[in-house]
Write an enzyme that holds these catalytic residues in place. Structure first.
Site, PDB file in Angstrom:
ATOM      1  N   TYR A  28      -9.332   0.473  13.440  1.00  0.00           N
ATOM      2  CA  TYR A  28      -8.179  -0.323  12.986  1.00  0.00           C
ATOM      3  C   TYR A  28      -8.327  -0.633  11.494  1.00  0.00           C
ATOM      4  O   TYR A  28      -7.367  -0.547  10.727  1.00  0.00           O
ATOM      5  CB  TYR A  28      -8.079  -1.613  13.820  1.00  0.00           C
ATOM      6  CG  TYR A  28      -7.280  -2.694  13.153  1.00  0.00           C
ATOM      7  CD1 TYR A  28      -5.900  -2.556  12.953  1.00  0.00           C
ATOM      8  CD2 TYR A  28      -7.893  -3.862  12.693  1.00  0.00           C
ATOM      9  CE1 TYR A  28      -5.171  -3.548  12.312  1.00  0.00           C
ATOM     10  CE2 TYR A  28      -7.168  -4.854  12.060  1.00  0.00           C
ATOM     11  CZ  TYR A  28      -5.814  -4.692  11.866  1.00  0.00           C
ATOM     12  OH  TYR A  28      -5.105  -5.670  11.220  1.00  0.00           O
ATOM     13  N   GLN A 131      -0.166 -14.940   2.483  1.00  0.00           N
ATOM     14  CA  GLN A 131       0.649 -13.712   2.508  1.00  0.00           C
ATOM     15  C   GLN A 131       1.708 -13.852   3.578  1.00  0.00           C
ATOM     16  O   GLN A 131       1.416 -14.187   4.725  1.00  0.00           O
ATOM     17  CB  GLN A 131      -0.254 -12.506   2.775  1.00  0.00           C
ATOM     18  CG  GLN A 131       0.490 -11.176   2.855  1.00  0.00           C
ATOM     19  CD  GLN A 131       0.912 -10.838   4.273  1.00  0.00           C
ATOM     20  OE1 GLN A 131       0.185 -11.106   5.223  1.00  0.00           O
ATOM     21  NE2 GLN A 131       2.101 -10.269   4.434  1.00  0.00           N
ATOM     22  N   THR A 159       4.821  -9.535   1.138  1.00  0.00           N
ATOM     23  CA  THR A 159       4.560  -8.101   1.300  1.00  0.00           C
ATOM     24  C   THR A 159       5.860  -7.374   1.634  1.00  0.00           C
ATOM     25  O   THR A 159       6.561  -7.742   2.583  1.00  0.00           O
ATOM     26  CB  THR A 159       3.501  -7.881   2.409  1.00  0.00           C
ATOM     27  OG1 THR A 159       2.310  -8.555   2.021  1.00  0.00           O
ATOM     28  CG2 THR A 159       3.199  -6.406   2.617  1.00  0.00           C
ATOM     29  N   ARG A 168      -0.372   4.587  12.751  1.00  0.00           N
ATOM     30  CA  ARG A 168      -1.837   4.672  12.636  1.00  0.00           C
ATOM     31  C   ARG A 168      -2.350   5.382  13.879  1.00  0.00           C
ATOM     32  O   ARG A 168      -2.482   4.781  14.943  1.00  0.00           O
ATOM     33  CB  ARG A 168      -2.436   3.277  12.495  1.00  0.00           C
ATOM     34  CG  ARG A 168      -1.551   2.402  11.594  1.00  0.00           C
ATOM     35  CD  ARG A 168      -2.190   1.667  10.527  1.00  0.00           C
ATOM     36  NE  ARG A 168      -1.159   0.993   9.736  1.00  0.00           N
ATOM     37  CZ  ARG A 168      -0.866  -0.307   9.820  1.00  0.00           C
ATOM     38  NH1 ARG A 168      -1.541  -1.084  10.643  1.00  0.00           N
ATOM     39  NH2 ARG A 168       0.092  -0.816   9.070  1.00  0.00           N
ATOM     40  N   HIS A 280      -0.595  -0.613   0.678  1.00  0.00           N
ATOM     41  CA  HIS A 280      -1.116  -1.178   1.925  1.00  0.00           C
ATOM     42  C   HIS A 280      -2.390  -0.422   2.351  1.00  0.00           C
ATOM     43  O   HIS A 280      -2.657  -0.248   3.543  1.00  0.00           O
ATOM     44  CB  HIS A 280      -0.048  -1.089   3.028  1.00  0.00           C
ATOM     45  CG  HIS A 280      -0.002  -2.279   3.939  1.00  0.00           C
ATOM     46  ND1 HIS A 280       0.972  -3.241   3.868  1.00  0.00           N
ATOM     47  CD2 HIS A 280      -0.791  -2.656   4.966  1.00  0.00           C
ATOM     48  CE1 HIS A 280       0.787  -4.151   4.817  1.00  0.00           C
ATOM     49  NE2 HIS A 280      -0.280  -3.827   5.492  1.00  0.00           N
ATOM     50  N   ARG A 283      -1.838   2.642   4.752  1.00  0.00           N
ATOM     51  CA  ARG A 283      -1.582   2.359   6.171  1.00  0.00           C
ATOM     52  C   ARG A 283      -0.113   2.412   6.527  1.00  0.00           C
ATOM     53  O   ARG A 283       0.249   2.260   7.680  1.00  0.00           O
ATOM     54  CB  ARG A 283      -2.113   0.966   6.527  1.00  0.00           C
ATOM     55  CG  ARG A 283      -3.577   0.807   6.259  1.00  0.00           C
ATOM     56  CD  ARG A 283      -4.014  -0.645   6.265  1.00  0.00           C
ATOM     57  NE  ARG A 283      -4.000  -1.228   7.578  1.00  0.00           N
ATOM     58  CZ  ARG A 283      -4.937  -1.044   8.494  1.00  0.00           C
ATOM     59  NH1 ARG A 283      -5.953  -0.257   8.229  1.00  0.00           N
ATOM     60  NH2 ARG A 283      -4.862  -1.625   9.659  1.00  0.00           N
TER      61      ARG A 283
HETATM   62  C1  LIG Z   1      -7.233  -3.743   8.659  1.00  0.00           C
HETATM   63  C2  LIG Z   1      -6.228  -4.048   7.577  1.00  0.00           C
HETATM   64  C3  LIG Z   1      -5.217  -4.979   7.820  1.00  0.00           C
HETATM   65  C4  LIG Z   1      -4.311  -5.295   6.812  1.00  0.00           C
HETATM   66  N1  LIG Z   1      -3.386  -6.274   7.040  1.00  0.00           N
HETATM   67  C5  LIG Z   1      -2.551  -6.643   6.039  1.00  0.00           C
HETATM   68  C6  LIG Z   1      -1.645  -7.724   6.214  1.00  0.00           C
HETATM   69  O1  LIG Z   1      -1.625  -8.375   7.256  1.00  0.00           O
HETATM   70  N2  LIG Z   1      -0.808  -8.012   5.185  1.00  0.00           N
HETATM   71  C7  LIG Z   1      -0.813  -7.326   4.001  1.00  0.00           C
HETATM   72  O2  LIG Z   1      -0.038  -7.628   3.098  1.00  0.00           O
HETATM   73  N3  LIG Z   1      -1.681  -6.302   3.811  1.00  0.00           N
HETATM   74  C8  LIG Z   1      -2.547  -5.964   4.782  1.00  0.00           C
HETATM   75  N4  LIG Z   1      -3.442  -4.950   4.578  1.00  0.00           N
HETATM   76  C9  LIG Z   1      -3.485  -4.264   3.264  1.00  0.00           C
HETATM   77  C10 LIG Z   1      -4.479  -4.954   2.310  1.00  0.00           C
HETATM   78  O3  LIG Z   1      -4.012  -6.225   1.938  1.00  0.00           O
HETATM   79  C11 LIG Z   1      -4.690  -4.129   1.041  1.00  0.00           C
HETATM   80  O4  LIG Z   1      -3.438  -3.826   0.474  1.00  0.00           O
HETATM   81  C12 LIG Z   1      -5.482  -2.840   1.295  1.00  0.00           C
HETATM   82  O5  LIG Z   1      -6.509  -3.067   2.236  1.00  0.00           O
HETATM   83  C13 LIG Z   1      -6.071  -2.323   0.000  1.00  0.00           C
HETATM   84  O6  LIG Z   1      -6.724  -1.116   0.195  1.00  0.00           O
HETATM   85  P1  LIG Z   1      -8.320  -0.995   0.429  1.00  0.00           P
HETATM   86  O7  LIG Z   1      -8.554  -1.428   1.832  1.00  0.00           O
HETATM   87  O8  LIG Z   1      -8.580   0.449   0.221  1.00  0.00           O
HETATM   88  O9  LIG Z   1      -9.006  -1.901  -0.553  1.00  0.00           O
HETATM   89  C14 LIG Z   1      -4.363  -4.624   5.567  1.00  0.00           C
HETATM   90  C15 LIG Z   1      -5.379  -3.689   5.342  1.00  0.00           C
HETATM   91  C16 LIG Z   1      -6.315  -3.401   6.324  1.00  0.00           C
HETATM   92  C17 LIG Z   1      -7.413  -2.424   6.027  1.00  0.00           C
END
Ligand SMILES: Cc1cc2nc3c(=O)[nH]c(=O)nc-3n(C[C@H](O)[C@H](O)[C@H](O)COP(=O)(O)O)c2cc1C
Length: 389
Positions: A28, A131, A159, A168, A280, A283
Protein backbone atom coordinates in the site's frame (compact mmCIF):
# COMPACT_ATOMS: atom_id res chain seq x y z
CA UNK A 1 22.19 -1.00 18.36
CA UNK A 2 18.83 -1.73 16.76
CA UNK A 3 18.40 -2.61 13.09
CA UNK A 4 16.79 0.78 12.52
CA UNK A 5 19.79 2.57 14.05
CA UNK A 6 22.06 0.59 11.75
CA UNK A 7 20.17 1.68 8.62
CA UNK A 8 22.60 3.61 6.43
CA UNK A 9 20.09 4.96 3.94
CA UNK A 10 16.37 5.07 3.15
CA UNK A 11 16.68 1.90 1.06
CA UNK A 12 17.76 0.06 4.24
CA UNK A 13 14.66 1.33 6.06
CA UNK A 14 12.54 0.18 3.13
CA UNK A 15 14.01 -3.33 3.43
CA UNK A 16 13.32 -3.39 7.17
CA UNK A 17 9.74 -2.19 6.65
CA UNK A 18 9.21 -4.91 4.07
CA UNK A 19 10.39 -7.47 6.61
CA UNK A 20 8.13 -6.23 9.46
CA UNK A 21 4.92 -5.39 7.60
CA UNK A 22 2.41 -7.71 5.94
CA UNK A 23 2.62 -7.55 2.16
CA UNK A 24 -0.75 -5.77 1.93
CA UNK A 25 0.46 -2.91 4.14
CA UNK A 26 3.97 -2.63 2.68
CA UNK A 27 2.62 -2.60 -0.87
CA UNK A 28 0.00 0.00 0.00
CA UNK A 29 2.86 2.39 0.83
CA UNK A 30 5.46 1.22 -1.65
CA UNK A 31 3.26 0.90 -4.71
CA UNK A 32 1.86 3.29 -7.26
CA UNK A 33 -0.79 3.43 -9.95
CA UNK A 34 -1.06 0.98 -12.86
CA UNK A 35 2.38 0.28 -14.40
CA UNK A 36 4.10 2.52 -11.82
CA UNK A 37 5.80 4.48 -14.61
CA UNK A 38 5.40 7.77 -12.76
CA UNK A 39 6.39 6.20 -9.43
CA UNK A 40 9.70 5.05 -10.92
CA UNK A 41 10.08 8.23 -12.97
CA UNK A 42 9.80 10.42 -9.86
CA UNK A 43 12.90 8.72 -8.44
CA UNK A 44 14.90 8.23 -11.62
CA UNK A 45 14.68 11.83 -12.79
CA UNK A 46 17.04 12.86 -10.00
CA UNK A 47 19.74 10.74 -11.61
CA UNK A 48 19.56 12.78 -14.81
CA UNK A 49 20.69 15.97 -13.08
CA UNK A 50 24.35 16.40 -12.20
CA UNK A 51 25.78 18.56 -9.46
CA UNK A 52 28.35 21.33 -10.05
CA UNK A 53 30.35 21.82 -6.86
CA UNK A 54 32.52 24.76 -5.88
CA UNK A 55 35.61 23.28 -4.34
CA UNK A 56 38.01 24.75 -1.79
CA UNK A 57 35.19 26.61 -0.02
CA UNK A 58 35.78 26.01 3.69
CA UNK A 59 32.74 26.85 5.79
CA UNK A 60 31.00 26.09 9.06
CA UNK A 61 28.23 23.52 9.16
CA UNK A 62 25.67 24.48 6.49
CA UNK A 63 22.45 26.17 7.56
CA UNK A 64 19.47 23.96 6.69
CA UNK A 65 16.72 26.30 7.81
CA UNK A 66 13.89 27.35 5.55
CA UNK A 67 10.90 29.60 6.05
CA UNK A 68 7.48 28.51 4.83
CA UNK A 69 4.34 30.59 5.36
CA UNK A 70 6.29 32.78 7.76
CA UNK A 71 7.41 29.86 9.95
CA UNK A 72 11.08 28.95 10.10
CA UNK A 73 11.77 25.21 10.17
CA UNK A 74 15.16 23.72 11.07
CA UNK A 75 15.07 21.49 8.00
CA UNK A 76 14.07 22.18 4.39
CA UNK A 77 11.73 19.17 4.38
CA UNK A 78 8.40 18.47 6.06
CA UNK A 79 6.53 15.18 6.48
CA UNK A 80 3.88 14.69 3.76
CA UNK A 81 0.28 13.63 4.46
CA UNK A 82 -0.06 9.85 4.32
CA UNK A 83 -3.46 8.21 4.66
CA UNK A 84 -3.87 5.34 7.14
CA UNK A 85 -0.47 5.96 8.71
CA UNK A 86 -1.69 4.15 11.81
CA UNK A 87 -1.64 0.91 9.84
CA UNK A 88 2.17 1.00 9.72
CA UNK A 89 2.55 1.32 13.47
CA UNK A 90 0.21 1.83 16.42
CA UNK A 91 -0.47 5.57 16.84
CA UNK A 92 1.59 6.16 13.71
CA UNK A 93 0.36 9.70 13.08
CA UNK A 94 1.21 10.91 16.58
CA UNK A 95 4.63 9.21 16.43
CA UNK A 96 5.43 10.83 13.08
CA UNK A 97 4.27 14.27 14.25
CA UNK A 98 6.36 13.96 17.41
CA UNK A 99 9.46 12.87 15.46
CA UNK A 100 9.02 15.78 13.03
CA UNK A 101 8.65 18.23 15.92
CA UNK A 102 11.72 16.88 17.72
CA UNK A 103 13.71 17.43 14.51
CA UNK A 104 12.43 21.00 14.25
CA UNK A 105 10.19 20.46 11.27
CA UNK A 106 6.50 20.23 10.41
CA UNK A 107 4.04 17.41 9.86
CA UNK A 108 0.98 17.31 7.59
CA UNK A 109 -1.92 15.16 8.76
CA UNK A 110 -4.12 13.46 6.15
CA UNK A 111 -7.91 13.70 6.40
CA UNK A 112 -7.84 9.94 5.86
CA UNK A 113 -5.80 9.15 8.93
CA UNK A 114 -6.54 6.76 11.75
CA UNK A 115 -6.06 9.12 14.71
CA UNK A 116 -8.16 11.99 16.04
CA UNK A 117 -6.55 15.20 14.86
CA UNK A 118 -6.50 16.61 18.41
CA UNK A 119 -4.32 13.68 19.55
CA UNK A 120 -1.86 14.31 16.73
CA UNK A 121 -1.68 18.03 17.45
CA UNK A 122 -1.01 17.26 21.11
CA UNK A 123 1.98 15.08 20.12
CA UNK A 124 3.52 17.77 17.91
CA UNK A 125 5.96 20.37 19.14
CA UNK A 126 6.28 22.27 15.86
CA UNK A 127 3.57 23.49 13.46
CA UNK A 128 1.26 20.90 11.97
CA UNK A 129 -0.90 21.38 8.89
CA UNK A 130 -4.14 19.62 8.02
CA UNK A 131 -4.59 18.03 4.57
CA UNK A 132 -8.14 18.28 3.33
CA UNK A 133 -10.24 15.93 1.24
CA UNK A 134 -13.91 16.82 0.90
CA UNK A 135 -14.95 13.26 1.77
CA UNK A 136 -18.43 13.09 3.19
CA UNK A 137 -19.49 16.33 1.49
CA UNK A 138 -19.21 20.01 2.31
CA UNK A 139 -20.82 19.90 5.75
CA UNK A 140 -18.62 17.07 6.93
CA UNK A 141 -15.53 18.80 5.50
CA UNK A 142 -16.54 22.10 7.13
CA UNK A 143 -16.79 20.36 10.50
CA UNK A 144 -13.31 18.83 9.96
CA UNK A 145 -11.88 22.24 9.03
CA UNK A 146 -13.43 23.77 12.16
CA UNK A 147 -11.97 21.03 14.33
CA UNK A 148 -8.51 21.47 12.77
CA UNK A 149 -8.64 25.23 13.36
CA UNK A 150 -9.75 24.82 16.97
CA UNK A 151 -7.04 22.23 17.60
CA UNK A 152 -4.36 24.65 16.35
CA UNK A 153 -3.37 23.37 12.90
CA UNK A 154 -1.73 26.33 11.21
CA UNK A 155 -2.31 25.72 7.47
CA UNK A 156 -4.73 23.79 5.30
CA UNK A 157 -3.36 21.66 2.46
CA UNK A 158 -6.04 21.07 -0.16
CA UNK A 159 -5.24 18.07 -2.34
CA UNK A 160 -6.59 18.46 -5.88
CA UNK A 161 -5.28 15.38 -7.69
CA UNK A 162 -7.69 12.79 -6.29
CA UNK A 163 -11.07 13.01 -8.11
CA UNK A 164 -11.02 9.21 -7.91
CA UNK A 165 -8.54 6.87 -6.27
CA UNK A 166 -5.78 5.78 -8.67
CA UNK A 167 -5.68 2.18 -9.83
CA UNK A 168 -3.17 0.67 -7.40
CA UNK A 169 -2.91 -2.80 -8.79
CA UNK A 170 -0.84 -4.22 -5.93
CA UNK A 171 -3.78 -3.51 -3.59
CA UNK A 172 -6.07 -5.56 -5.81
CA UNK A 173 -3.70 -8.52 -5.94
CA UNK A 174 -3.24 -8.37 -2.15
CA UNK A 175 -6.99 -8.44 -1.56
CA UNK A 176 -7.42 -5.05 0.14
CA UNK A 177 -11.04 -4.80 -1.00
CA UNK A 178 -11.80 -8.40 -0.04
CA UNK A 179 -10.34 -7.97 3.46
CA UNK A 180 -12.54 -4.94 4.03
CA UNK A 181 -15.75 -6.80 3.19
CA UNK A 182 -15.51 -8.55 6.58
CA UNK A 183 -17.07 -11.57 4.86
CA UNK A 184 -15.06 -14.53 5.96
CA UNK A 185 -15.36 -16.34 2.61
CA UNK A 186 -13.93 -13.38 0.69
CA UNK A 187 -11.30 -12.63 3.31
CA UNK A 188 -9.94 -16.12 3.83
CA UNK A 189 -7.45 -16.32 0.91
CA UNK A 190 -5.77 -13.09 2.03
CA UNK A 191 -5.51 -13.70 5.77
CA UNK A 192 -2.25 -15.74 5.75
CA UNK A 193 -0.25 -12.62 4.78
CA UNK A 194 -1.43 -11.02 8.04
CA UNK A 195 -0.71 -14.11 10.14
CA UNK A 196 2.79 -14.22 8.66
CA UNK A 197 3.65 -11.04 10.57
CA UNK A 198 2.43 -11.80 14.13
CA UNK A 199 4.27 -8.89 15.79
CA UNK A 200 2.68 -6.40 13.43
CA UNK A 201 -0.72 -8.09 13.80
CA UNK A 202 -0.59 -8.04 17.60
CA UNK A 203 0.21 -4.32 17.55
CA UNK A 204 -2.50 -3.59 15.01
CA UNK A 205 -5.15 -5.41 17.03
CA UNK A 206 -4.00 -3.88 20.33
CA UNK A 207 -4.25 -0.46 18.65
CA UNK A 208 -7.90 -1.15 17.87
CA UNK A 209 -7.35 -1.97 14.20
CA UNK A 210 -7.87 0.77 11.62
CA UNK A 211 -11.43 0.49 10.50
CA UNK A 212 -12.67 4.09 10.39
CA UNK A 213 -11.52 7.67 9.93
CA UNK A 214 -12.11 9.62 13.17
CA UNK A 215 -11.82 13.05 11.51
CA UNK A 216 -14.51 12.34 8.92
CA UNK A 217 -17.61 12.43 11.08
CA UNK A 218 -20.69 11.40 9.13
CA UNK A 219 -24.16 11.64 10.70
CA UNK A 220 -23.80 7.89 11.35
CA UNK A 221 -20.36 8.23 13.01
CA UNK A 222 -16.78 8.09 11.71
CA UNK A 223 -16.50 7.12 8.04
CA UNK A 224 -15.80 3.38 7.69
CA UNK A 225 -12.54 2.41 6.05
CA UNK A 226 -14.31 0.33 3.42
CA UNK A 227 -16.08 3.42 2.02
CA UNK A 228 -12.98 5.40 1.10
CA UNK A 229 -12.89 4.70 -2.66
CA UNK A 230 -16.52 5.66 -3.16
CA UNK A 231 -16.20 8.68 -0.86
CA UNK A 232 -13.25 10.05 -2.86
CA UNK A 233 -15.15 9.68 -6.13
CA UNK A 234 -18.09 11.60 -4.66
CA UNK A 235 -16.09 14.53 -3.36
CA UNK A 236 -13.83 15.82 -6.13
CA UNK A 237 -12.68 19.32 -5.32
CA UNK A 238 -13.11 22.04 -7.98
CA UNK A 239 -11.66 25.56 -8.18
CA UNK A 240 -14.92 27.16 -6.99
CA UNK A 241 -14.62 25.08 -3.79
CA UNK A 242 -11.45 26.95 -2.90
CA UNK A 243 -13.52 30.03 -2.08
CA UNK A 244 -15.75 28.43 0.54
CA UNK A 245 -12.82 26.43 1.89
CA UNK A 246 -10.97 29.75 2.36
CA UNK A 247 -13.96 31.28 4.11
CA UNK A 248 -14.47 28.26 6.35
CA UNK A 249 -10.79 28.05 7.24
CA UNK A 250 -9.76 31.68 7.50
CA UNK A 251 -6.02 30.84 7.45
CA UNK A 252 -3.34 30.03 4.89
CA UNK A 253 -4.11 27.47 2.18
CA UNK A 254 -1.67 25.37 0.18
CA UNK A 255 -2.88 23.57 -2.96
CA UNK A 256 -1.26 20.16 -3.35
CA UNK A 257 -1.19 18.18 -6.58
CA UNK A 258 -0.17 20.82 -9.12
CA UNK A 259 1.25 19.31 -12.33
CA UNK A 260 1.34 22.31 -14.67
CA UNK A 261 2.02 26.04 -14.77
CA UNK A 262 -1.64 26.65 -15.68
CA UNK A 263 -2.96 24.91 -12.58
CA UNK A 264 -0.39 26.67 -10.44
CA UNK A 265 -1.70 30.02 -11.74
CA UNK A 266 -5.28 28.93 -11.07
CA UNK A 267 -4.37 27.98 -7.52
CA UNK A 268 -2.74 31.34 -6.88
CA UNK A 269 -5.66 33.19 -8.49
CA UNK A 270 -7.97 31.25 -6.17
CA UNK A 271 -6.02 32.62 -3.22
CA UNK A 272 -3.54 29.86 -2.35
CA UNK A 273 -0.55 31.03 -0.33
CA UNK A 274 1.43 28.05 -1.60
CA UNK A 275 1.37 25.16 -4.06
CA UNK A 276 2.90 21.69 -3.88
CA UNK A 277 4.17 20.35 -7.18
CA UNK A 278 3.11 16.75 -6.62
CA UNK A 279 1.70 13.77 -8.47
CA UNK A 280 0.75 12.04 -5.24
CA UNK A 281 3.92 9.98 -5.36
CA UNK A 282 2.85 8.29 -8.61
CA UNK A 283 -0.31 6.90 -7.03
CA UNK A 284 -2.90 8.70 -9.14
CA UNK A 285 -2.56 9.28 -12.90
CA UNK A 286 0.16 6.97 -14.15
CA UNK A 287 2.12 8.41 -17.06
CA UNK A 288 2.32 12.01 -15.84
CA UNK A 289 5.76 13.60 -15.83
CA UNK A 290 8.08 13.14 -12.88
CA UNK A 291 7.46 16.05 -10.54
CA UNK A 292 11.03 17.35 -10.74
CA UNK A 293 10.56 17.79 -14.49
CA UNK A 294 7.53 20.03 -13.84
CA UNK A 295 9.05 22.06 -11.02
CA UNK A 296 10.92 24.62 -13.21
CA UNK A 297 7.78 25.47 -15.21
CA UNK A 298 5.76 26.03 -12.03
CA UNK A 299 8.49 28.11 -10.39
CA UNK A 300 8.74 30.24 -13.54
CA UNK A 301 4.95 30.73 -13.62
CA UNK A 302 4.19 31.54 -9.98
CA UNK A 303 7.43 31.55 -8.01
CA UNK A 304 7.30 35.31 -7.55
CA UNK A 305 3.67 35.25 -6.33
CA UNK A 306 3.55 32.23 -4.07
CA UNK A 307 5.62 29.65 -2.20
CA UNK A 308 6.37 26.60 -4.32
CA UNK A 309 6.83 23.32 -2.47
CA UNK A 310 7.73 20.00 -4.05
CA UNK A 311 7.35 16.29 -3.45
CA UNK A 312 7.89 12.97 -5.20
CA UNK A 313 10.69 10.45 -5.24
CA UNK A 314 12.92 11.90 -2.53
CA UNK A 315 15.10 9.17 -1.06
CA UNK A 316 18.40 11.04 -0.58
CA UNK A 317 19.51 14.42 0.70
CA UNK A 318 20.97 15.15 -2.72
CA UNK A 319 17.44 14.78 -4.16
CA UNK A 320 16.31 17.53 -1.79
CA UNK A 321 19.28 19.66 -2.85
CA UNK A 322 18.27 19.34 -6.51
CA UNK A 323 14.64 20.32 -5.85
CA UNK A 324 15.69 23.33 -3.77
CA UNK A 325 18.19 24.40 -6.42
CA UNK A 326 15.37 24.30 -8.98
CA UNK A 327 13.36 26.76 -6.91
CA UNK A 328 11.37 24.79 -4.32
CA UNK A 329 11.18 26.60 -1.01
CA UNK A 330 10.88 23.28 0.84
CA UNK A 331 10.04 19.69 -0.01
CA UNK A 332 7.76 17.07 1.46
CA UNK A 333 8.95 13.54 2.07
CA UNK A 334 6.43 10.70 1.91
CA UNK A 335 7.59 7.13 1.61
CA UNK A 336 11.04 7.99 3.00
CA UNK A 337 9.61 8.50 6.50
CA UNK A 338 6.87 5.91 6.04
CA UNK A 339 9.49 3.21 5.51
CA UNK A 340 11.05 4.35 8.79
CA UNK A 341 7.71 4.17 10.60
CA UNK A 342 7.02 0.72 9.18
CA UNK A 343 10.54 -0.44 10.09
CA UNK A 344 10.52 0.74 13.69
CA UNK A 345 7.80 3.21 14.74
CA UNK A 346 8.85 6.65 16.06
CA UNK A 347 12.60 5.82 16.19
CA UNK A 348 12.31 4.68 12.57
CA UNK A 349 10.88 8.06 11.52
CA UNK A 350 13.64 9.79 13.47
CA UNK A 351 16.23 7.61 11.72
CA UNK A 352 14.80 8.57 8.30
CA UNK A 353 14.96 12.25 9.21
CA UNK A 354 18.50 11.89 10.59
CA UNK A 355 19.67 10.14 7.42
CA UNK A 356 18.31 12.90 5.21
CA UNK A 357 19.66 15.64 7.49
CA UNK A 358 23.16 14.11 7.45
CA UNK A 359 22.94 13.69 3.66
CA UNK A 360 21.99 17.35 3.30
CA UNK A 361 24.81 18.63 5.49
CA UNK A 362 27.38 16.50 3.68
CA UNK A 363 26.07 17.32 0.20
CA UNK A 364 25.98 21.07 0.83
CA UNK A 365 29.50 20.97 2.27
CA UNK A 366 30.79 19.03 -0.73
CA UNK A 367 28.98 21.44 -3.04
CA UNK A 368 30.54 24.44 -1.35
CA UNK A 369 27.14 25.95 -0.58
CA UNK A 370 26.75 27.40 2.92
CA UNK A 371 22.98 27.06 3.21
CA UNK A 372 19.90 25.33 1.83
CA UNK A 373 18.50 28.77 1.06
CA UNK A 374 21.62 29.58 -0.97
CA UNK A 375 21.06 26.81 -3.51
CA UNK A 376 20.33 27.83 -7.07
CA UNK A 377 20.69 26.51 -10.59
CA UNK A 378 24.35 27.35 -10.79
CA UNK A 379 24.92 24.20 -8.69
CA UNK A 380 23.21 22.00 -11.31
CA UNK A 381 23.75 20.81 -14.82
CA UNK A 382 20.41 20.01 -16.42
CA UNK A 383 19.92 17.55 -19.28
CA UNK A 384 19.19 18.85 -22.79
CA UNK A 385 15.58 19.87 -23.20
CA UNK A 386 15.16 21.30 -19.70
CA UNK A 387 14.43 25.02 -19.49
CA UNK A 388 17.66 26.99 -19.12
CA UNK A 389 16.33 29.66 -16.72
C1 LIG B 1 0.78 5.35 1.44
C2 LIG B 1 0.55 6.76 0.96
C3 LIG B 1 -0.64 7.42 1.30
C4 LIG B 1 -0.84 8.73 0.90
N1 LIG B 1 -1.96 9.39 1.31
C5 LIG B 1 -2.13 10.69 0.99
C6 LIG B 1 -3.23 11.43 1.49
O1 LIG B 1 -4.04 10.92 2.26
N2 LIG B 1 -3.36 12.72 1.09
C7 LIG B 1 -2.47 13.34 0.25
O2 LIG B 1 -2.63 14.51 -0.08
N3 LIG B 1 -1.40 12.65 -0.22
C8 LIG B 1 -1.21 11.37 0.14
N4 LIG B 1 -0.11 10.70 -0.32
C9 LIG B 1 0.88 11.40 -1.17
C10 LIG B 1 1.99 12.04 -0.32
O3 LIG B 1 1.48 13.11 0.44
C11 LIG B 1 3.12 12.58 -1.19
O4 LIG B 1 2.59 13.41 -2.19
C12 LIG B 1 3.96 11.46 -1.83
O5 LIG B 1 4.13 10.39 -0.92
C13 LIG B 1 5.31 11.99 -2.26
O6 LIG B 1 6.04 11.01 -2.91
P1 LIG B 1 7.16 10.11 -2.18
O7 LIG B 1 6.40 9.10 -1.39
O8 LIG B 1 7.90 9.50 -3.31
O9 LIG B 1 7.99 11.00 -1.30
C14 LIG B 1 0.12 9.38 0.08
C15 LIG B 1 1.29 8.71 -0.26
C16 LIG B 1 1.53 7.41 0.18
C17 LIG B 1 2.82 6.74 -0.17
Amino acid sequence: MSAVDKAVNIADLRRLAKRRLPRIVFDYADGGAEDEITLRGNCRVFETITLRPRSAVPMPSPDLRTTVLGTTFDLPFLLAPIGSTRMFHPHGEALAAAAAGAAGTGYILSTLCGSPLEEVKAAATRPVWYQLYLVGGHDVARAGIERARRAGFSALVVTIDTPVAGMRERDHYNGTGALLTRKIGSMLPYIPQLLAKPRWLAGFIADGGLMSFPNVMLPTGPMPYADVGRALAECAVGWPDLRWIRDAWGGPIIVKGVHTADDARRAVDAGAEGVVVSNHGGRQLDGVAPTLRVLPEVVAAVGDRTEVLFDGGIRRGSDIVKALALGARAVLIGRAYMYGLGAGGGPGVTRAIDILRADLLRTLTLLGCPSAAGLDRSFLELPAGWPST
